[in-house]
Design a protein around this motif. Structure first.
Motif, short mmCIF file in Angstrom:
data_model
loop_
_atom_site.label_atom_id
_atom_site.label_comp_id
_atom_site.label_asym_id
_atom_site.label_seq_id
_atom_site.Cartn_x
_atom_site.Cartn_y
_atom_site.Cartn_z
N ILE A 116 42.72 33.03 83.42
CA ILE A 116 41.27 33.25 83.45
C ILE A 116 40.93 34.42 84.37
O ILE A 116 40.10 35.28 84.03
CB ILE A 116 40.53 31.96 83.89
CG1 ILE A 116 40.62 30.91 82.79
CG2 ILE A 116 39.08 32.25 84.25
CD1 ILE A 116 40.18 29.52 83.21
N GLU A 117 41.58 34.48 85.52
CA GLU A 117 41.34 35.57 86.47
C GLU A 117 41.66 36.92 85.83
O GLU A 117 40.89 37.89 85.96
CB GLU A 117 42.20 35.35 87.71
CG GLU A 117 42.00 36.37 88.81
CD GLU A 117 42.88 36.09 90.01
OE1 GLU A 117 43.57 37.02 90.46
OE2 GLU A 117 42.89 34.93 90.49
N GLU A 120 38.98 37.72 83.09
CA GLU A 120 37.68 38.08 83.66
C GLU A 120 37.70 39.47 84.31
O GLU A 120 36.65 40.09 84.46
CB GLU A 120 37.22 37.03 84.67
CG GLU A 120 36.82 35.74 84.02
CD GLU A 120 36.40 34.65 84.98
OE1 GLU A 120 35.64 33.76 84.54
OE2 GLU A 120 36.84 34.66 86.15
N GLU A 122 38.95 42.08 82.99
CA GLU A 122 38.86 43.09 81.92
C GLU A 122 37.40 43.39 81.58
O GLU A 122 36.62 42.48 81.29
CB GLU A 122 39.58 42.60 80.66
CG GLU A 122 41.07 42.63 80.77
CD GLU A 122 41.63 44.02 80.94
OE1 GLU A 122 41.10 44.98 80.33
OE2 GLU A 122 42.60 44.17 81.70
N ASP A 123 37.04 44.67 81.59
CA ASP A 123 35.66 45.08 81.27
C ASP A 123 35.26 44.72 79.85
O ASP A 123 34.08 44.45 79.59
CB ASP A 123 35.50 46.59 81.48
CG ASP A 123 35.58 46.98 82.95
OD1 ASP A 123 35.32 46.11 83.82
OD2 ASP A 123 35.91 48.14 83.23
N ILE A 125 35.92 42.12 78.18
CA ILE A 125 35.72 40.67 77.98
C ILE A 125 34.45 40.24 78.68
O ILE A 125 34.29 40.41 79.89
CB ILE A 125 36.96 39.91 78.48
CG1 ILE A 125 38.18 40.32 77.64
CG2 ILE A 125 36.72 38.40 78.41
CD1 ILE A 125 39.49 39.81 78.16
N ALA A 127 32.87 36.97 78.58
CA ALA A 127 32.86 35.63 79.19
C ALA A 127 34.13 34.88 78.83
O ALA A 127 34.72 35.12 77.79
CB ALA A 127 31.65 34.84 78.69
N VAL A 128 34.52 34.00 79.73
CA VAL A 128 35.68 33.13 79.50
C VAL A 128 35.19 31.70 79.67
O VAL A 128 34.56 31.36 80.66
CB VAL A 128 36.81 33.42 80.52
CG1 VAL A 128 37.97 32.47 80.31
CG2 VAL A 128 37.26 34.87 80.43
N HIS A 129 35.46 30.85 78.68
CA HIS A 129 35.04 29.46 78.71
C HIS A 129 36.29 28.57 78.76
O HIS A 129 37.21 28.77 77.97
CB HIS A 129 34.20 29.11 77.47
CG HIS A 129 33.02 30.01 77.31
ND1 HIS A 129 31.86 29.82 78.00
CD2 HIS A 129 32.85 31.12 76.57
CE1 HIS A 129 31.01 30.77 77.68
NE2 HIS A 129 31.58 31.58 76.80
N LYS A 130 36.31 27.63 79.67
CA LYS A 130 37.49 26.77 79.79
C LYS A 130 37.18 25.37 79.26
O LYS A 130 36.01 24.98 79.18
CB LYS A 130 37.99 26.74 81.23
CG LYS A 130 36.99 26.26 82.24
CD LYS A 130 37.58 26.39 83.64
CE LYS A 130 36.75 25.70 84.65
NZ LYS A 130 35.74 26.41 85.31
#
Length: 132
Positions: A116-117, A120, A122-123, A125, A127-130
């Motif tokens: 996830i780190e 996140e 990366e420009d 991307i 949003a990251v949803h877990k």
């Protein structure tokens, strides 16, 4: 470009992407609100029901913060109702919430947070949803 970056980062860390991943998440309204003194869980639940929220949970007792979950369509009306009851908002947004949350082991959790780190950072991307 974002999809390529996600695949590259995931593969580099030994992971794979599942097809139809979006179907594993529900788009919901999320309201983080400060609670008054003293913390009254019964009143909180009554306000959630009366306001039309689907769920409510105290996420930080010490800081007196609750999370209300709503349908996307009801987000504005639930927010207005809670505002009329004197709640102060820390965050109001839509988010993807896991339909079936996972229960990873400690080692899997560490690997997931590492992934996830990297995602996140990366420009490309947004949003990251877990799901845990």
């Amino acid at each position: 470009q974002a999809q390529i970056k996600v695949q590259e980062i995931t593969k580099k860390r030994g992971g794979t992407l599942e097809k139809a991943l979006r179907t594993k998440f529900d788009r919901k309204g999320v309201i983080l609100a400060e609670l008054g003194q003293p913390l009254d869980v019964e009143k909180l639940e009554e306000d959630a029901i009366e306001g039309g929220a689907e769920d409510v949970e105290v996420v930080d007792e010490e800081e007196r913060v609750a999370e209300f979950i709503t349908s996307v369509n009801d987000l504005a009306s639930v927010k207005a109702f809670l505002e009329s009851k004197g709640y102060k908002f820390l965050d109001v947004r839509t988010a993807y919430i896991a339909a079936i949350p996972a229960s990873p082991s400690d080692i899997e959790m560490k690997a997931a947070f590492n992934l996830i780190e990297k995602l996140e950072a990366e420009d490309a991307i947004i949003a990251v949803h877990k799901n845990f």
